[in-house]
Write a protein that holds these residues in place. Sequence first.
Motif, PDB file in Angstrom:
ATOM      1  N   GLU A 240      49.544  22.462  64.928  1.00  0.00           N
ATOM      2  CA  GLU A 240      48.017  22.102  64.845  1.00  0.00           C
ATOM      3  C   GLU A 240      47.418  22.974  63.996  1.00  0.00           C
ATOM      4  O   GLU A 240      46.589  22.687  63.009  1.00  0.00           O
ATOM      5  CB  GLU A 240      47.513  21.982  66.318  1.00  0.00           C
ATOM      6  CG  GLU A 240      48.223  20.755  66.780  1.00  0.00           C
ATOM      7  CD  GLU A 240      49.417  21.045  67.483  1.00  0.00           C
ATOM      8  OE1 GLU A 240      50.123  20.063  67.807  1.00  0.00           O
ATOM      9  OE2 GLU A 240      49.807  22.242  67.694  1.00  0.00           O
ATOM     10  N   GLN A 241      47.639  24.299  64.069  1.00  0.00           N
ATOM     11  CA  GLN A 241      46.762  25.451  63.155  1.00  0.00           C
ATOM     12  C   GLN A 241      47.243  25.341  61.825  1.00  0.00           C
ATOM     13  O   GLN A 241      46.401  25.078  60.953  1.00  0.00           O
ATOM     14  CB  GLN A 241      47.398  26.741  63.816  1.00  0.00           C
ATOM     15  CG  GLN A 241      46.424  27.160  65.144  1.00  0.00           C
ATOM     16  CD  GLN A 241      46.998  28.577  65.319  1.00  0.00           C
ATOM     17  OE1 GLN A 241      48.247  28.736  65.757  1.00  0.00           O
ATOM     18  NE2 GLN A 241      45.962  29.351  65.427  1.00  0.00           N
ATOM     19  N   ILE A 242      48.713  25.148  61.519  1.00  0.00           N
ATOM     20  CA  ILE A 242      49.195  24.934  60.195  1.00  0.00           C
ATOM     21  C   ILE A 242      48.415  23.680  59.394  1.00  0.00           C
ATOM     22  O   ILE A 242      48.164  23.767  58.416  1.00  0.00           O
ATOM     23  CB  ILE A 242      50.535  24.914  60.066  1.00  0.00           C
ATOM     24  CG1 ILE A 242      51.129  26.346  60.712  1.00  0.00           C
ATOM     25  CG2 ILE A 242      51.085  24.684  58.512  1.00  0.00           C
ATOM     26  CD1 ILE A 242      52.612  26.118  60.902  1.00  0.00           C
ATOM     27  N   LEU A 243      48.410  22.359  60.273  1.00  0.00           N
ATOM     28  CA  LEU A 243      47.934  21.140  59.678  1.00  0.00           C
ATOM     29  C   LEU A 243      46.558  21.503  59.266  1.00  0.00           C
ATOM     30  O   LEU A 243      45.842  20.961  58.182  1.00  0.00           O
ATOM     31  CB  LEU A 243      48.153  20.054  60.750  1.00  0.00           C
ATOM     32  CG  LEU A 243      49.679  19.600  61.091  1.00  0.00           C
ATOM     33  CD1 LEU A 243      49.716  18.812  62.166  1.00  0.00           C
ATOM     34  CD2 LEU A 243      50.084  18.823  59.785  1.00  0.00           C
ATOM     35  N   ALA A 244      45.780  21.995  59.994  1.00  0.00           N
ATOM     36  CA  ALA A 244      44.329  22.361  59.895  1.00  0.00           C
ATOM     37  C   ALA A 244      44.261  23.212  58.565  1.00  0.00           C
ATOM     38  O   ALA A 244      43.118  23.091  57.895  1.00  0.00           O
ATOM     39  CB  ALA A 244      43.655  23.064  61.133  1.00  0.00           C
ATOM     40  N   TRP A 245      44.977  24.212  58.467  1.00  0.00           N
ATOM     41  CA  TRP A 245      44.777  25.185  57.152  1.00  0.00           C
ATOM     42  C   TRP A 245      45.295  24.347  55.994  1.00  0.00           C
ATOM     43  O   TRP A 245      44.730  24.726  54.932  1.00  0.00           O
ATOM     44  CB  TRP A 245      45.810  26.482  57.409  1.00  0.00           C
ATOM     45  CG  TRP A 245      45.497  27.307  58.654  1.00  0.00           C
ATOM     46  CD1 TRP A 245      44.205  27.413  59.019  1.00  0.00           C
ATOM     47  CD2 TRP A 245      46.283  28.308  59.276  1.00  0.00           C
ATOM     48  NE1 TRP A 245      44.258  28.514  59.952  1.00  0.00           N
ATOM     49  CE2 TRP A 245      45.486  28.799  60.246  1.00  0.00           C
ATOM     50  CE3 TRP A 245      47.791  28.394  59.413  1.00  0.00           C
ATOM     51  CZ2 TRP A 245      45.926  29.781  61.042  1.00  0.00           C
ATOM     52  CZ3 TRP A 245      48.350  29.175  60.227  1.00  0.00           C
ATOM     53  CH2 TRP A 245      47.403  29.820  61.098  1.00  0.00           C
ATOM     54  N   ASN A 246      46.322  23.406  55.915  1.00  0.00           N
ATOM     55  CA  ASN A 246      46.630  22.490  54.879  1.00  0.00           C
ATOM     56  C   ASN A 246      46.817  23.285  53.749  1.00  0.00           C
ATOM     57  O   ASN A 246      46.237  23.275  52.756  1.00  0.00           O
ATOM     58  CB  ASN A 246      45.578  21.715  54.624  1.00  0.00           C
ATOM     59  CG  ASN A 246      45.985  20.369  53.817  1.00  0.00           C
ATOM     60  OD1 ASN A 246      47.043  20.123  53.721  1.00  0.00           O
ATOM     61  ND2 ASN A 246      45.111  19.721  53.097  1.00  0.00           N
ATOM     62  N   PRO A 247      47.909  24.426  53.714  1.00  0.00           N
ATOM     63  CA  PRO A 247      48.195  25.318  52.722  1.00  0.00           C
ATOM     64  C   PRO A 247      48.714  24.454  51.231  1.00  0.00           C
ATOM     65  O   PRO A 247      49.188  23.444  51.589  1.00  0.00           O
ATOM     66  CB  PRO A 247      49.274  26.040  53.190  1.00  0.00           C
ATOM     67  CG  PRO A 247      50.008  25.446  54.266  1.00  0.00           C
ATOM     68  CD  PRO A 247      48.738  24.698  54.852  1.00  0.00           C
ATOM     69  N   ASP A 248      48.231  25.161  50.323  1.00  0.00           N
ATOM     70  CA  ASP A 248      48.741  24.591  49.060  1.00  0.00           C
ATOM     71  C   ASP A 248      50.251  24.764  48.806  1.00  0.00           C
ATOM     72  O   ASP A 248      50.793  23.836  47.903  1.00  0.00           O
ATOM     73  CB  ASP A 248      47.847  25.044  47.946  1.00  0.00           C
ATOM     74  CG  ASP A 248      46.421  24.949  48.162  1.00  0.00           C
ATOM     75  OD1 ASP A 248      46.151  23.941  48.123  1.00  0.00           O
ATOM     76  OD2 ASP A 248      45.744  25.886  47.927  1.00  0.00           O
ATOM     77  N   VAL A 249      50.682  25.919  49.214  1.00  0.00           N
ATOM     78  CA  VAL A 249      52.162  26.470  49.011  1.00  0.00           C
ATOM     79  C   VAL A 249      52.835  26.837  50.375  1.00  0.00           C
ATOM     80  O   VAL A 249      52.055  27.516  51.182  1.00  0.00           O
ATOM     81  CB  VAL A 249      52.066  27.629  47.860  1.00  0.00           C
ATOM     82  CG1 VAL A 249      53.414  27.953  47.937  1.00  0.00           C
ATOM     83  CG2 VAL A 249      51.559  27.043  46.540  1.00  0.00           C
ATOM     84  N   ILE A 250      53.964  26.705  50.668  1.00  0.00           N
ATOM     85  CA  ILE A 250      54.787  27.285  51.519  1.00  0.00           C
ATOM     86  C   ILE A 250      55.769  28.260  51.354  1.00  0.00           C
ATOM     87  O   ILE A 250      56.421  27.974  50.166  1.00  0.00           O
ATOM     88  CB  ILE A 250      55.589  26.041  52.494  1.00  0.00           C
ATOM     89  CG1 ILE A 250      54.621  24.923  52.745  1.00  0.00           C
ATOM     90  CG2 ILE A 250      56.160  26.594  53.813  1.00  0.00           C
ATOM     91  CD1 ILE A 250      53.293  25.043  53.900  1.00  0.00           C
ATOM     92  N   LEU A 251      55.584  29.309  51.677  1.00  0.00           N
ATOM     93  CA  LEU A 251      56.681  30.300  51.163  1.00  0.00           C
ATOM     94  C   LEU A 251      57.608  30.560  52.644  1.00  0.00           C
ATOM     95  O   LEU A 251      57.151  30.604  53.680  1.00  0.00           O
ATOM     96  CB  LEU A 251      56.171  31.870  51.256  1.00  0.00           C
ATOM     97  CG  LEU A 251      55.131  31.753  49.845  1.00  0.00           C
ATOM     98  CD1 LEU A 251      54.761  33.038  49.531  1.00  0.00           C
ATOM     99  CD2 LEU A 251      55.857  31.443  48.424  1.00  0.00           C
TER     100      LEU A 251
END
Length: 349
Positions: A240-251
């Motif tokens: 849920e936190q990652i979805l809220a952050w909605n990053p442009d890039v995943i490393l």
Amino acid sequence: MLRRNFLLALAALGLALLPHPGLAQNTRSFIDAAGRHVELPVQVHRAMAAGPPASVLLYALAPDKMVGWVRAPSAEEKAFLASPYRDLPAHGRLTGKGNTANIEAVLAMKPDVIVDVGTVDATYASLADRVQQQTGIPYVLIDGRFDKSTESLRQLADILGEPGKADALIKFTDEAMQRLEKVVKTIPSDERPRVYYGRGPDGLETGLAGSINLEVLDAVGATNVAAGAGSGGLARVSMEQILAWNPDVILTLDKNFQDKVGTDPAWAGIKGIQNRRIYRAPTLPFGWFDAPPGINRVIGVAWLTSVLYPGRTTVDLRQETKAFYRLFYHVELGETQLDSLLATATGKP
């Protein structure tokens, strides 16, 4: 007569307690990153790493003085390490999570000095004092922050009594940092990506604000989306936190995570997944982005700049990689090895 004998005995005891002239001549004082005064041998022949970052730094600078590895390299890692050093014994780690070395193991390796590289605070200084008292072996702390990379090379060379040995490595590092600075200055703030760094096979471990594991990301001017979740080191986060952050890039460093995240419905709504901006840093013999957070990250600068800001840098990543591995890992990479390293550095469809 009795008083005279007593005074003579006291004088003899006093002489016995004075530093031995030979001992004084064979040691020198060194002030480490914690401000501790450590008496070092003038000549260091055998050095032991307390943890993984120190192990990489020691191997890069003076593999001939290593007593062993913190962890035995895997067969895959050995292919990118020089003989005979890749076959040195494992002695375990003295510091950090999962420390496995004990005092007996340390003494058995007979090091002239123990070196730890990384975070420097009261906890690590206390550990260094305790191990030094228990073993009688000098224990030195070096600041392992990424922006201190050249200083850490210079300090280890000084500790080992070979100050000129770090010159070529320092030159390479300085030039990499200067190129990075020039590129980052040209990137407008609205073009700097928001990045999520997913560790482990599920990608749900990451580094918070100030984490030593994400220093390279800070250095290239990108934003760590997890910084708002707190400060410190590594932490577990929720989907849920990652979805809220909605990053442009995943490393990531993990192949299993990279392979599955692009088709996992739980991640499908994230911008970085939709734009297929999923990058896995090379990890052989050590991580280019992290794992460990040591001098091995210097090559990660060119790689991360190329994937975050495509077309904005003129560095030839293949040539840069060959030069880095020659200087820091003492191996000449073949074209097949280069292909295998850089194949992981591209985006995952």
